[in-house]
Scaffold this motif. Structure first.
Motif, PDB file in Angstrom:
ATOM      1  N   GLY A  25      -3.189   0.311   8.375  1.00 12.39           N
ATOM      2  CA  GLY A  25      -2.411  -0.454   7.668  1.00 12.39           C
ATOM      3  C   GLY A  25      -2.713  -0.601   6.166  1.00 12.39           C
ATOM      4  N   ARG A  26      -2.134  -1.602   5.338  1.00  8.76           N
ATOM      5  CA  ARG A  26      -2.444  -1.626   4.033  1.00  8.76           C
ATOM      6  C   ARG A  26      -3.825  -2.380   3.759  1.00  8.76           C
ATOM      7  N   LEU A  27      -4.300  -2.990   5.023  1.00  5.01           N
ATOM      8  CA  LEU A  27      -5.745  -3.461   4.631  1.00  5.01           C
ATOM      9  C   LEU A  27      -5.566  -4.527   3.395  1.00  5.01           C
ATOM     10  N   MET A  28      -4.569  -5.204   3.355  1.00  3.53           N
ATOM     11  CA  MET A  28      -4.422  -6.485   2.320  1.00  3.53           C
ATOM     12  C   MET A  28      -4.826  -7.720   3.037  1.00  3.53           C
ATOM     13  N   PRO A  29      -5.555  -8.425   2.156  1.00  4.93           N
ATOM     14  CA  PRO A  29      -5.867  -9.760   2.470  1.00  4.93           C
ATOM     15  C   PRO A  29      -4.701 -10.706   2.359  1.00  4.93           C
ATOM     16  N   ASP A  30      -4.825 -11.573   3.515  1.00  3.50           N
ATOM     17  CA  ASP A  30      -3.665 -12.766   3.299  1.00  3.50           C
ATOM     18  C   ASP A  30      -3.586 -13.344   1.995  1.00  3.50           C
ATOM     19  N   GLY A  31      -2.370 -13.440   1.554  1.00  2.00           N
ATOM     20  CA  GLY A  31      -2.143 -14.101  -0.100  1.00  2.00           C
ATOM     21  C   GLY A  31      -1.453 -13.032  -0.616  1.00  2.00           C
ATOM     22  N   ILE A  32      -1.376 -11.803  -0.255  1.00  2.00           N
ATOM     23  CA  ILE A  32      -0.874 -10.689  -1.136  1.00  2.00           C
ATOM     24  C   ILE A  32       0.152 -10.236  -0.225  1.00  2.00           C
ATOM     25  N   SER A  33       1.547 -10.162  -1.211  1.00  5.16           N
ATOM     26  CA  SER A  33       2.798  -9.758  -0.303  1.00  5.16           C
ATOM     27  C   SER A  33       2.979  -8.312  -0.996  1.00  5.16           C
ATOM     28  N   PHE A  34       3.489  -7.245  -0.174  1.00  7.21           N
ATOM     29  CA  PHE A  34       4.121  -6.011  -0.759  1.00  7.21           C
ATOM     30  C   PHE A  34       5.416  -6.531  -0.762  1.00  7.21           C
ATOM     31  N   VAL A  35       5.804  -5.868  -1.962  1.00  4.32           N
ATOM     32  CA  VAL A  35       7.349  -5.885  -2.254  1.00  4.32           C
ATOM     33  C   VAL A  35       7.928  -4.505  -2.109  1.00  4.32           C
ATOM     34  N   ALA A  36       7.557  -3.436  -2.768  1.00  4.71           N
ATOM     35  CA  ALA A  36       8.254  -2.112  -2.707  1.00  4.71           C
ATOM     36  C   ALA A  36       7.068  -0.900  -3.170  1.00  4.71           C
ATOM     37  N   SER A  37       7.553  -0.096  -2.842  1.00  2.57           N
ATOM     38  CA  SER A  37       6.726   1.188  -3.309  1.00  2.57           C
ATOM     39  C   SER A  37       7.560   2.446  -3.504  1.00  2.57           C
ATOM     40  N   TRP A  38       7.103   3.682  -4.471  1.00  4.61           N
ATOM     41  CA  TRP A  38       7.561   4.835  -4.720  1.00  4.61           C
ATOM     42  C   TRP A  38       6.331   5.555  -4.804  1.00  4.61           C
ATOM     43  N   VAL A  39       6.679   7.005  -4.437  1.00  5.41           N
ATOM     44  CA  VAL A  39       5.438   8.052  -4.523  1.00  5.41           C
ATOM     45  C   VAL A  39       5.961   9.043  -5.569  1.00  5.41           C
ATOM     46  N   THR A  40       5.059   9.683  -6.306  1.00  8.60           N
ATOM     47  CA  THR A  40       5.796  10.771  -7.103  1.00  8.60           C
ATOM     48  C   THR A  40       5.906  11.799  -6.391  1.00  8.60           C
ATOM     49  N   ALA A  41       7.000  12.900  -6.789  1.00 11.80           N
ATOM     50  CA  ALA A  41       6.988  14.160  -6.224  1.00 11.80           C
ATOM     51  C   ALA A  41       6.106  15.056  -5.805  1.00 11.80           C
ATOM     52  N   ASP A  42       4.983  15.030  -6.883  1.00  9.34           N
ATOM     53  CA  ASP A  42       3.693  15.821  -6.569  1.00  9.34           C
ATOM     54  C   ASP A  42       2.595  15.165  -5.693  1.00  9.34           C
ATOM     55  N   LEU A  43       3.036  13.979  -5.403  1.00  9.06           N
ATOM     56  CA  LEU A  43       2.160  13.147  -4.289  1.00  9.06           C
ATOM     57  C   LEU A  43       0.813  12.987  -4.850  1.00  9.06           C
ATOM     58  N   GLY A  44       0.707  12.891  -6.322  1.00  8.51           N
ATOM     59  CA  GLY A  44      -0.215  12.325  -6.900  1.00  8.51           C
ATOM     60  C   GLY A  44      -0.309  11.038  -7.245  1.00  8.51           C
ATOM     61  N   ARG A  45       0.630  10.092  -7.431  1.00 13.01           N
ATOM     62  CA  ARG A  45       0.510   8.776  -7.412  1.00 13.01           C
ATOM     63  C   ARG A  45       1.536   7.974  -6.703  1.00 13.01           C
ATOM     64  N   CYS A  46       1.170   6.697  -6.578  1.00 13.71           N
ATOM     65  CA  CYS A  46       2.004   5.753  -6.036  1.00 13.71           C
ATOM     66  C   CYS A  46       2.108   4.486  -6.626  1.00 13.71           C
ATOM     67  N   PHE A  47       3.454   3.902  -6.963  1.00  7.45           N
ATOM     68  CA  PHE A  47       3.909   2.800  -7.659  1.00  7.45           C
ATOM     69  C   PHE A  47       4.227   1.776  -6.794  1.00  7.45           C
ATOM     70  N   GLN A  48       3.544   0.722  -6.762  1.00  7.49           N
ATOM     71  CA  GLN A  48       3.765  -0.372  -5.795  1.00  7.49           C
ATOM     72  C   GLN A  48       4.119  -1.835  -6.676  1.00  7.49           C
ATOM     73  N   VAL A  49       4.744  -2.820  -6.081  1.00  5.92           N
ATOM     74  CA  VAL A  49       5.012  -3.965  -6.823  1.00  5.92           C
ATOM     75  C   VAL A  49       4.502  -4.996  -5.576  1.00  5.92           C
ATOM     76  N   MET A  50       3.716  -5.596  -5.921  1.00  2.23           N
ATOM     77  CA  MET A  50       2.932  -6.535  -5.116  1.00  2.23           C
ATOM     78  C   MET A  50       2.945  -8.158  -5.704  1.00  2.23           C
ATOM     79  N   GLU A  51       3.041  -8.974  -5.021  1.00  2.47           N
ATOM     80  CA  GLU A  51       3.089 -10.601  -5.372  1.00  2.47           C
ATOM     81  C   GLU A  51       1.737 -10.968  -4.762  1.00  2.47           C
ATOM     82  N   CYS A  52       1.202 -11.882  -5.763  1.00  2.01           N
ATOM     83  CA  CYS A  52      -0.045 -12.683  -5.467  1.00  2.01           C
ATOM     84  C   CYS A  52      -0.270 -13.573  -6.496  1.00  2.01           C
TER      85      CYS A  52
END
Length: 88
Positions: A25-52
Protein backbone atom coordinates in the motif's frame (compact mmCIF):
# COMPACT_ATOMS: atom_id res chain seq x y z
CA UNK A 1 -2.69 21.98 4.36
CA UNK A 2 -2.15 20.59 0.88
CA UNK A 3 1.20 19.51 -0.54
CA UNK A 4 2.30 18.79 -4.10
CA UNK A 5 4.52 15.74 -3.85
CA UNK A 6 6.77 15.12 -6.84
CA UNK A 7 8.20 11.63 -6.82
CA UNK A 8 11.23 10.95 -8.99
CA UNK A 9 11.51 7.20 -9.48
CA UNK A 10 15.13 6.18 -8.91
CA UNK A 11 16.61 4.72 -12.11
CA UNK A 12 13.13 5.33 -13.65
CA UNK A 13 12.16 2.03 -12.05
CA UNK A 14 8.39 2.49 -11.84
CA UNK A 15 7.92 -1.29 -11.76
CA UNK A 16 9.68 -1.52 -8.38
CA UNK A 17 7.61 1.34 -6.97
CA UNK A 18 4.32 -0.16 -8.10
CA UNK A 19 5.33 -3.64 -6.93
CA UNK A 20 5.85 -2.29 -3.39
CA UNK A 21 2.61 -0.32 -3.64
CA UNK A 22 0.68 -3.48 -4.59
CA UNK A 23 2.35 -5.44 -1.78
CA UNK A 24 2.26 -2.87 1.06
CA UNK A 25 0.00 0.00 0.00
CA UNK A 26 0.97 3.67 0.31
CA UNK A 27 2.69 3.15 3.69
CA UNK A 28 1.33 6.50 4.91
CA UNK A 29 0.98 7.17 8.60
CA UNK A 30 -2.42 8.18 9.95
CA UNK A 31 -2.94 11.89 9.49
CA UNK A 32 -2.02 12.06 5.79
CA UNK A 33 -4.79 12.00 3.20
CA UNK A 34 -4.17 11.11 -0.44
CA UNK A 35 -6.08 13.43 -2.81
CA UNK A 36 -4.97 12.55 -6.37
CA UNK A 37 -2.00 11.48 -8.48
CA UNK A 38 -0.69 11.58 -12.04
CA UNK A 39 2.26 9.72 -13.59
CA UNK A 40 4.33 11.05 -16.49
CA UNK A 41 4.20 9.15 -19.79
CA UNK A 42 7.86 8.16 -19.48
CA UNK A 43 7.19 6.56 -16.05
CA UNK A 44 9.88 8.73 -14.49
CA UNK A 45 7.80 10.84 -12.09
CA UNK A 46 4.57 10.88 -10.17
CA UNK A 47 2.77 14.03 -9.04
CA UNK A 48 0.56 13.63 -5.97
CA UNK A 49 -1.55 15.96 -3.92
CA UNK A 50 -1.63 15.11 -0.22
CA UNK A 51 -3.33 16.75 2.74
CA UNK A 52 -1.65 16.86 6.12
CA UNK A 53 -1.46 19.18 9.13
CA UNK A 54 1.88 17.86 10.42
CA UNK A 55 4.85 17.88 8.01
CA UNK A 56 6.72 15.36 10.18
CA UNK A 57 4.18 12.77 9.06
CA UNK A 58 5.27 13.40 5.48
CA UNK A 59 8.88 12.85 6.56
CA UNK A 60 7.94 9.49 8.07
CA UNK A 61 6.19 8.55 4.82
CA UNK A 62 9.17 9.62 2.68
CA UNK A 63 11.46 7.42 4.79
CA UNK A 64 9.42 4.35 3.77
CA UNK A 65 10.11 5.02 0.08
CA UNK A 66 13.52 6.72 0.02
CA UNK A 67 15.27 3.68 -1.45
CA UNK A 68 13.04 3.79 -4.55
CA UNK A 69 11.95 7.42 -4.82
CA UNK A 70 13.49 10.89 -4.49
CA UNK A 71 10.90 13.39 -3.24
CA UNK A 72 10.13 17.07 -3.68
CA UNK A 73 7.39 18.29 -1.34
CA UNK A 74 5.88 21.73 -1.83
CA UNK A 75 3.09 23.32 0.20
CA UNK A 76 0.44 24.57 -2.23
CA UNK A 77 -2.84 26.45 -2.28
CA UNK A 78 -5.57 26.42 -4.88
CA UNK A 79 -5.23 29.13 -7.50
CA UNK A 80 -8.74 30.36 -6.67
CA UNK A 81 -7.74 30.93 -3.02
CA UNK A 82 -4.55 32.71 -4.03
CA UNK A 83 -6.45 34.97 -6.42
CA UNK A 84 -8.86 35.89 -3.63
CA UNK A 85 -6.02 36.60 -1.21
CA UNK A 86 -4.32 38.90 -3.72
CA UNK A 87 -7.45 40.71 -4.84
CA UNK A 88 -7.50 44.46 -4.19
Amino acid sequence: MQFMVIEHFRDQDAKAVYARFREKGRLMPDGISFVASWVTADLGRCFQVMECDDATLLQRWVAEWADLVRFEILPVTAGKETAAALAP
